[in-house]
Design a protein around this motif. Structure first.
Motif, PDB file in Angstrom:
ATOM      1  N   GLY A  10      16.869  -9.683   5.747  1.00 63.71           N
ATOM      2  CA  GLY A  10      17.236  -8.622   6.682  1.00 63.71           C
ATOM      3  C   GLY A  10      16.663  -7.262   6.359  1.00 63.71           C
ATOM      4  N   TYR A  11      15.778  -7.198   5.372  1.00 63.93           N
ATOM      5  CA  TYR A  11      15.133  -5.935   5.018  1.00 63.93           C
ATOM      6  C   TYR A  11      13.764  -5.830   5.698  1.00 63.93           C
ATOM      7  N   ILE A  12      13.117  -4.680   5.567  1.00 69.13           N
ATOM      8  CA  ILE A  12      11.869  -4.406   6.285  1.00 69.13           C
ATOM      9  C   ILE A  12      10.698  -4.563   5.322  1.00 69.13           C
ATOM     10  N   PRO A  13       9.847  -5.566   5.501  1.00 69.23           N
ATOM     11  CA  PRO A  13       8.752  -5.807   4.561  1.00 69.23           C
ATOM     12  C   PRO A  13       7.606  -4.821   4.745  1.00 69.23           C
ATOM     13  N   VAL A  14       7.107  -4.326   3.612  1.00 72.17           N
ATOM     14  CA  VAL A  14       6.005  -3.360   3.601  1.00 72.17           C
ATOM     15  C   VAL A  14       5.028  -3.790   2.510  1.00 72.17           C
ATOM     16  N   LEU A  15       3.745  -3.645   2.784  1.00 71.40           N
ATOM     17  CA  LEU A  15       2.705  -3.915   1.793  1.00 71.40           C
ATOM     18  C   LEU A  15       2.051  -2.605   1.391  1.00 71.40           C
ATOM     19  N   TYR A  16       2.047  -2.316   0.095  1.00 65.04           N
ATOM     20  CA  TYR A  16       1.345  -1.148  -0.429  1.00 65.04           C
ATOM     21  C   TYR A  16      -0.069  -1.566  -0.785  1.00 65.04           C
ATOM     22  N   SER A  17      -1.056  -0.782  -0.328  1.00 58.16           N
ATOM     23  CA  SER A  17      -2.436  -1.136  -0.635  1.00 58.16           C
ATOM     24  C   SER A  17      -3.346   0.075  -0.483  1.00 58.16           C
ATOM     25  N   ASN A  18      -4.464   0.047  -1.201  1.00 60.60           N
ATOM     26  CA  ASN A  18      -5.517   1.029  -0.976  1.00 60.60           C
ATOM     27  C   ASN A  18      -6.679   0.353  -0.237  1.00 60.60           C
ATOM     28  N   ARG A  19      -7.727   1.109   0.005  1.00 63.65           N
ATOM     29  CA  ARG A  19      -8.855   0.579   0.776  1.00 63.65           C
ATOM     30  C   ARG A  19      -9.540  -0.582   0.064  1.00 63.65           C
ATOM     31  N   ASP A  20      -9.730  -0.462  -1.240  1.00 63.00           N
ATOM     32  CA  ASP A  20     -10.378  -1.513  -2.023  1.00 63.00           C
ATOM     33  C   ASP A  20      -9.623  -2.830  -1.902  1.00 63.00           C
ATOM     34  N   TYR A  21      -8.298  -2.751  -2.023  1.00 62.72           N
ATOM     35  CA  TYR A  21      -7.503  -3.977  -1.970  1.00 62.72           C
ATOM     36  C   TYR A  21      -7.444  -4.564  -0.574  1.00 62.72           C
TER      37      TYR A  21
END
Length: 333
Positions: free
Chosen positions: A129-140
């Motif tokens: 029930g939580y909100i999924p977020v992906l942390y990333s930079n341009r390289d990744y």
């Protein structure tokens, strides 16, 4: 669009009232890393945000070596925040340190594995029930993550003055610098622009609506309320504070009326304020600074000195007065 910050214990003592007053509307806290390692400042930061009504989410720094470990990290992240919020963003953070650590364990994290670990982490988050977020930079984004396979909002780290239209369109959060200067925080801090309202974003429909947790009783707030009542302070309705340990509007109203200080005549400092609130202040200053001044309810030279030291330590204006900002800071540190 609005601004926010992200924090871990590396940011040290934070004056959250100063951050909020400066217009930063959202905080992302590192809840932990790896296999259930809770960030040393997470509980303190989260409790403070909850009591000061500052919206926050969390991120988990990954040291996963496979999909099962990533799923377990997601469960750790969910459990860490569940006592504070039943809905918020939970971000998966896989970075260069994560990949380097895996290599020391004989595991090469390539694009396929990184994508699968992010996918199962975010899937676990959404299922709770939580909100999924992906942390990333341009390289990744180029070399490690296939966004088409990861059902999550993007938190995009790119330290530049502006984003291209396509970059801005693709992300929900832009981490624009790691060298921000924010009132209430000593040193550099990550600053973010938010392009969606995560506090009011819908949880996954299959889980139904969720209800924010009620703030828990905070011992420091409770002791402040007791001391203020004993010294005769009253709320905006002329009533004593309810001694419930919740830092609500009435408690904040009373705190704004307080200014504990010594008397000064030239270079001479003598006793000024007296009472239970001074005892409360002396006790907290001893706890925070590791000092042992006498807790006698008399705001004299030693208390004056400790007040300046606390203001230095907690990134406050050094006026040697225990007023609203200083009292708020010692409640949450």
């Amino acid at each position: 669009m609005y601004n926010g910050i992200d924090l871990s214990y590396h940011n040290g003592s934070v004056n959250f009232s100063g951050v909020k007053d400066a217009g930063y509307r959202y905080v992302i806290l590192r809840a932990g890393y790896g296999k259930n390692n809770i960030d040393q400042a997470f509980e303190r930061y989260a409790s403070t945000c909850l009591n000061l009504d500052i919206p926050f989410g969390i991120y988990w720094f990954s040291y996963a070596l496979n999909e099962d470990m990533a799923r377990q990290e997601a469960r750790c992240a969910i459990e860490s925040v569940r006592q504070y919020k039943t809905k918020c963003l939970i971000a998966y953070d896989l970075e260069y340190d994560s990949v380097q650590y895996a290599r020391t364990k004989g595991v090469n994290i390539d694009r396929a594995l990184a994508t699968e670990m992010a996918r199962v982490f975010c899937e676990e988050v959404a299922s709770a029930g939580y909100i999924p977020v992906l942390y990333s930079n341009r390289d990744y984004l180029i070399n490690y993550f296939d966004l088409d396979r990861i059902d999550a909002y993007l938190w995009y780290a790119r330290y530049t003055s502006t984003l291209s239209d396509s970059e801005k369109f693709s992300c929900a959060i832009w981490q624009k610098t790691s060298s921000g200067k924010v009132p209430g925080i000593s040193g550099k801090v990550d600053v973010n622009e938010f392009y969606m309202d995560f506090e009011n974003a819908a949880a996954p429909e299959e889980n139904g609506p969720s209800t924010p947790q009620s703030p828990a009783c905070d011992l420091h707030v409770l002791l402040f309320q007791k001391a203020a009542n004993a010294d005769g302070y009253r709320d905006m309705n002329g009533q004593p504070l309810v001694e419930d340990g919740l830092d609500g509007p009435k408690t904040r109203y009373v705190r704004k009326k307080i200014a504990l200080k010594a008397k000064k005549s030239g270079l001479k400092i003598s006793v000024g304020s007296k009472g239970e609130l001074v005892k409360y202040w002396q006790t907290r200053s001893n706890e925070i600074l590791g000092t042992s001044i006498k807790v006698d309810g008399y705001f004299g030279k030693e208390t004056h000195t400790n007040t300046g030291a606390i203001q230095d330590k907690l990134n406050l204006s050094k006026d040697y007065i225990a007023g609203y900002n200083s009292l708020t800071a010692v409640l949450y540190n």
